[in-house]
Design an enzyme around this catalytic site. Structure first.
Site, PDB file in Angstrom:
ATOM      1  CD1 TRP A   7       0.825  -0.370   3.015  1.00 18.49           C
ATOM      2  CD2 TRP A   7      -0.600   1.279   3.489  1.00 18.49           C
ATOM      3  NE1 TRP A   7       1.176   0.147   4.235  1.00 18.49           N
ATOM      4  CE2 TRP A   7       0.318   1.162   4.558  1.00 18.49           C
ATOM      5  CE3 TRP A   7      -1.595   2.241   3.580  1.00 18.49           C
ATOM      6  CZ2 TRP A   7       0.278   1.971   5.681  1.00 18.49           C
ATOM      7  CZ3 TRP A   7      -1.633   3.053   4.702  1.00 18.49           C
ATOM      8  CH2 TRP A   7      -0.707   2.921   5.741  1.00 18.49           C
ATOM      9  CG  ASP A   8       4.767   0.753   1.502  1.00 23.48           C
ATOM     10  OD1 ASP A   8       3.789   0.186   2.003  1.00 23.48           O
ATOM     11  OD2 ASP A   8       5.932   0.580   1.899  1.00 23.48           O
ATOM     12  CD  GLU A  21       2.490  -5.245   9.059  1.00 19.67           C
ATOM     13  OE1 GLU A  21       3.653  -5.500   9.408  1.00 19.67           O
ATOM     14  OE2 GLU A  21       2.070  -5.387   7.896  1.00 19.67           O
ATOM     15  CE  LYS A  80       6.167  -2.982  11.343  1.00 17.85           C
ATOM     16  NZ  LYS A  80       5.799  -4.113  10.478  1.00 17.85           N
ATOM     17  CD  GLN A  81       2.703   1.359   9.745  1.00 14.36           C
ATOM     18  OE1 GLN A  81       3.458   0.435   9.500  1.00 14.36           O
ATOM     19  NE2 GLN A  81       2.203   2.119   8.804  1.00 14.36           N
TER      20      GLN A  81
END
Lengths: 768, 768
Positions: B355-356, B483, B595-596
């Site tokens: 998806w980046d 994630e 994580k993000q």
């Protein structure tokens, strides 16, 4: 429940009988006619060879192969699966008449009958064979495994020519080439074959795990036989002729020894010589002599622990078959063995043992065979080092018992199960508690049980976490026994069982400190246990998060469960089952459908901790959400339904418990028997209809009787007394058959039961 | 953040320079000196052979091998992973002097210098070689890939003897034998080799996927050469001698063609002849001629889209390197290609696109190269059939875009990611919206975008569920981009992005109905779309569950997140990182560490939907919980920190964005470049410091300037105007360099910008 019976086998009280052979049903019959003696098992396959569809299985308890997959980049994910491996065909036989080999897939036969005698453990198969040359021969194969001598199996072949005299060519051998079904190949190398002192022997070794099996046999025949010895790859056999005399039966016997060696570094020559010695020794035994021993063994079992049902032949046969299979699978011979989900009857679940052992099987043995119960717990003690290593893999202290295992290591390579399900550890703790309560065996508790309990608590204390917001202790990222709610926080079952484990362990420690200070000191020293840690456990137990909706009294299976989208499980088309094959994997996990009832489960195990009202509202809430995709689920429902006076429902849930396999309800009996469900059938009668409760300080009974039954009776061994309970329509008779006195509670009142029959009326509300 | 710079390469404005060769740093340098032209990529390995440690990689965009694992018993779990396969070494060279083969692991050398020129894309490597026989030879290798002719690569080898005259033996070949690192073997069969018309050719085919690659080259030399042609297994080469004249440089060139054929059923002979034809054609081009084309291409790029930074040489070089690598990796040549997480520079992530692409890379292209932006979306349109099939695998309607892909199919075999993460689908929808908003390309919207939007909505509508208790619509059993929260209900990001997707699609449909009724009718007919369905989507969007704590204004990342056990991430020992290797897999997933930042992420994407106060409280809550294990995470923080006036923090988060790889911050640049993070560095400057916002109807700018910088400037293409923004300490100059007028908002005020410079003071609060 949408399950239907195949009515294939004849209903007889002491036998399972198949009349006429249906090849389509061949694998189911192979499962049903499986024999076992804990040490080994053999499916009811045709030993003379069969070119039709089959699962020709012969297994040894604890002998496994490994399946090692690519090492995961992630920590704590097992990459070594173990599975009970299909082994040697020690019954290998070939019969050839006029150049025609007997093969039930091709030969012309009639009057086929296969019969398992539950009073002796003998499987017999007979039929008439018509050769292309017009000969007619009655053939009968019998086999059984010795319940006394673990490694010993016997075979008898009887031949009776109807319309001719002459010779028949026989091969009797040992074959390591049968394929392991799921791998579609044999997983054995044959290291050595040979014949000496009348023993034909063969030594195999598994390809990956390196475990060894020696098989050897002697042939016994009144007729002197002239042998030829032949070796062929993984097969070796004796060839000989049997002279047949028209109208007269002739038989010859094989006594075979199968000797398993788990120690993979042992010199194969040593295994060979040990095996040969045993084959020489046991091989000299006579078929009839071993048979007499077996008859006596089974006689003893049935005299002591039969469950009889009057007025329901199906369930009568069914429950006897269950008891028969339980004893065949395990009877406490060896504490290095356990009970696979399918016993020794097939490859599904890889022969691995699960939490079913302590949760479903242990009660059966507790009340029938305490030595076996103890050995099941010894197995967990023996494998404590593996459980400690596993906890370390999961970044925790203490011991985490594997979700699936053969040798004590984690054999489940699916991380979501192996890393998130902890019911095996709390089940071991529960099993210790249950065992000690029923048998009073404190020696075991102090010597071994306590150490396991402490290690399990270490694990539970380090795996759990405190929520800073709620101030509660709990388990995050877990899966309860209900595998349809995959990765949740504060599953009720997990948390409640952890709480009880902490509490029991603390109680036992404080009792030990008082009563057995030296045992306490030893544990303290060995495990570096200090008071601060015990305080910690107390705090964890006290602040354990058990999600409960106060207004309704309904336990929330896990945090957020009540908010999940609802599915009307009755609206799921029958063609969608089994869901794992027909629904996208993730789809199963995102609604309020459950596979088995976690909340009802802990209410069953710790039954006396909950009020009737609490059980009622939770039963009513969860029952419609449960699809029973676990074969263990209906029995729990049945037991609670009985308790709640829902007798009709209790009977409906019970209806296929005893005949799960005999009537192939789940359509997968061909893969092997549902051995651990078989235990649940017994639980269902004794705890369900019998209303027995064993989780308190005293045995309780609240018997009811299904409307369809005239009477039923069962026996339980309780602190040396053999208590018999016979439930009739209007009254119940309690007595102990070995004259020992025992105190129990019946319908809430205390009684002391002895050799004299005590008759009590069944209250109106307990009549089914 | 605990990341440290390796200061290995020289800091120069337009070059990356390595002086002296450190074998320990060999793989990092190979990555840094990677070349690419979208069609193919080649790591900076030593073409003359190197016996030391290396990752000798040569890749073709979209050419992959398959890794097919055992079919899962569960539905919807992909068992086919695809990965970009290491291919032909078309630079293969061997140099032998006096019987000694040049090998930098063994040969004696000095004055080693490697240099990547970002104005031409040429990689040059030179050193002095001292043979055992006492000879001294200056060797220079140059290579580049044509940015104009996708299949074309050039190599020049210059040799200058310092102290001798004589001959050197050269081999120049094509080698299909280099190993694919993760598989430790070559995954190619060589189908055909040969030489004709001066072209040396070789045709390889991947072992599993069956894709083909033809490589062919010509050697150009002023010196007439006498060739020997040799074939050896997967290698073929020309052997020839070069005459060397003391003190004089001699060179020879190779022009090579690498031609990929994805169609696996094509006749190899046909591929061979197509490849040979191209090799004949392009091979005739002169090295200097192709170099001139490249220089012009890069000149154009830098003239139009350079980002300049005054007062910070490190970041100046860093951002140019990022822009250079972005154009190398992708510039919109072909809509069948996409952008792997590591571009064409290594094997990690298997070359798969994530998806980046839409989330981080698309903005870069939107404002630099709209054709490339469109082609990235065309790629999703081309692979819509695969996305539709994938949705079906997941028991849903519509289209579900894969979490990782090379050919449009799901290449991720980890079900927890492939079945639970939906950000690729909403990212495609967001990308369409973003593209149309910035370019105004409605034709694309009507022809292709709308169809994708509708199919994505079909998926979102069938994957989501209604909670009967809350009456809200949402997504259960999902993983957001974060994630570390693996399987949750109602992840804010997932739900918010789904809501926006429904709303945008409904808007577009209603606009299309009004403006382009024929396009609307076509979509309606093609997709069987009815009004009831649109109403459904409206209801879902309206009732979407977005967990929010009203009292604080903090969005709850998912239901139950606030109750999770808290971890102080600063207390985690640095030796525990990366956590995936050092923590038990499940341990990562059961606390409030992220994580993000999912919440900050949707506040970045739909920036103008949220108040400053809302961004502030959420930033303050989530920032301390985020460990940035995704290399994309710091940029999002930096952009929001700038907006919130936390300029120092913004610069700290930015500090390694441009030099992630040049300074090997993550210690894994050896595996390849963090290509999609490179895009984030550009986003960080333009959206972060530049304060650009592109999610509304108008471009906004709120520029700030880091304290350490004197000035910086960047350019963005916006509806044909090239807008230049130059930010100095106290003022900013806006103008369009192609004289077109464009309307934008600066610090909240509307302006029309044209060729004339507009100077605006930087408000106090925006000075860093």
């Amino acid at each position: 429940m949408g399950k239907f019976a195949d009515k294939y086998f004849k209903v007889c009280p002491w036998e399972v009988v198949e009349e006429g052979f249906d090849p389509e049903y061949g694998r189911v019959s192979e499962s049903i006619f499986s024999l076992g003696n804990e040490y080994m098992g053999v499916r009811g396959y045709f030993e003379e060879g069969y070119s039709g569809d089959k699962l020709q299985g012969s297994y040894l308890n604890g002998i496994y192969e490994e399946n090692i997959t690519e090492k995961s980049a992630y920590k704590g994910i097992s990459n070594r699966g173990t599975f009970m491996v299909n082994g040697v065909d020690w019954l290998y036989t070939r019969l050839e008449l006029d150049g025609e080999e007997l093969d039930l897939a091709r030969s012309k036969i009639s009057s086929f009958k296969r019969r398992l005698d539950m009073k002796t453990g003998v499987l017999t198969r007979e039929f008439l064979w018509y050769t292309k040359t017009g000969k007619e021969l009655r053939v009968e194969f019998s086999r059984f495994l010795s319940m006394i001598t673990p490694r010993l199996g016997c075979q008898r072949i009887t031949l009776e020519p109807v319309n001719f005299s002459g010779k028949i060519a026989v091969k009797a051998g040992l074959d390591f080439s049968p394929i392991h079904e799921t791998m579609q190949r044999s997983l054995w190398d044959c290291l050595k074959q040979g014949i000496s002192d009348g023993v034909t022997g063969s030594l195999g070794r598994t390809k990956s795990s390196g475990q060894m099996v020696y098989a050897g046999f002697k042939i016994q025949s009144k007729q002197p036989l002239d042998y030829t010895y032949v070796e062929k790859d993984k097969l070796n056999y004796l060839g000989f002729d049997i002279a047949l005399d028209k109208g007269k039966g002739t038989c010859f016997d094989r006594t075979a020894v199968v000797h398993a060696e788990k120690n993979t570094v042992k010199n194969p020559e040593k295994v060979w010589s040990e095996g040969s010695e045993l084959a020489n020794l046991y091989g000299a035994k006579k078929y009839d002599e071993v048979l007499a021993e077996n008859r006596a063994y089974w006689n003893d079992i049935w005299n002591t622990f039969d469950v009889s049902i009057e007025g329901d032949d199906d369930n009568q046969q069914g429950i006897r078959y269950c008891i028969f299979q339980m004893h065949q699978t395990y009877h406490g011979e060896d504490s290095d063995m356990n009970i696979g989900a399918k016993g020794l009857t097939g490859e599904a679940y890889g022969g691995n043992a699960f939490w079913d052992t302590e949760t479903y099987c242990l009660p059966f043995y507790l009340f029938n065979n305490p030595k076996a119960a103890r050995n099941l717990l010894e197995y967990r003690y023996n494998t404590l080092p593996q459980a400690i290593e596993r906890a370390g893999d999961l970044d925790c202290d203490g011991a985490c018992y594997p979700i699936a295992t053969l040798d004590g290591t984690e054999s489940c390579t699916l991380w979501q199960h192996a890393s998130l399900q902890f019911q095996p550890s709390t089940a071991v703790a529960y099993g210790i508690r249950h065992y000690v309560k029923i048998t009073g065996d404190k020696a075991f508790l102090y010597e071994k049980g306590l150490e396991m309990l402490v290690q399990i608590c270490h694990f539970l204390a380090t795996r759990g976490q405190w929520s800073s917001r709620t101030g509660k202790f709990g388990y995050y990222g877990v899966m309860g026994p209900d595998e349809f709610q995959m990765m949740v926080n504060n599953n009720c079952y997990t948390n409640f069982m952890a709480k009880k484990t902490f509490e029991y362990t603390i109680d036992v420690l404080s009792e030990t400190k008082a009563v057995k200070p030296e045992a306490y000191a030893q544990i303290q020293k060995k495990l570096g246990l200090d008071e601060a840690e015990l305080d910690n456990w107390s705090r964890m137990a006290e602040n354990m998060r058990i999600p409960l909706e106060e207004a309704t009294g309904i336990y929330e299976q896990h945090e957020g469960y009540f908010d999940l989208p609802h599915i009307d499980i009755k609206a799921i088309p029958v063609t969608d089952f089994p869901l794992y094959h027909n629904w996208s994997y993730d789809r199963i996990y995102r609604n309020d459908m459950i596979k088995q009832p976690d909340v009802l489960m802990f209410m069953f195990l710790h039954n006396q901790d909950f009020s009737c009202q609490s059980k009622k509202v939770n039963y009513e809430f969860y029952e419609p959400r449960c699809i029973h995709e676990s074969s263990l689920s209906p029995s729990v429902h049945s037991v609670l339904a009985s308790e709640l006076g829902r007798h009709r429902e209790a009977f409906d849930f019970f209806s296929f418990a005893t005949r799960m396999d005999l009537d192939n309800y789940n359509r997968n009996t061909r893969e092997g028997l549902h051995t651990t469900s078989i235990a649940a059938a017994w639980v269902n009668i004794v705890y369900g209809f019998g209303g027995m409760r064993s989780d308190g300080e005293m045995l309780l009974f609240n018997p009811s009787i299904p409307a369809a039954w005239k009477s039923y009776s069962f026996r339980v061994l309780y602190r040396n007394a053999v208590l018999e309970v016979k439930v009739m329509k209007e009254t119940i008779i309690f007595k102990t058959i070995n004259s020992l006195e025992t105190k129990i509670k019946i319908y809430g009142k205390d009684y002391s039961i002895g050799g004299e029959a005590l008759e009590i009326p069944v209250p109106e509300e307990w009549r089914g």
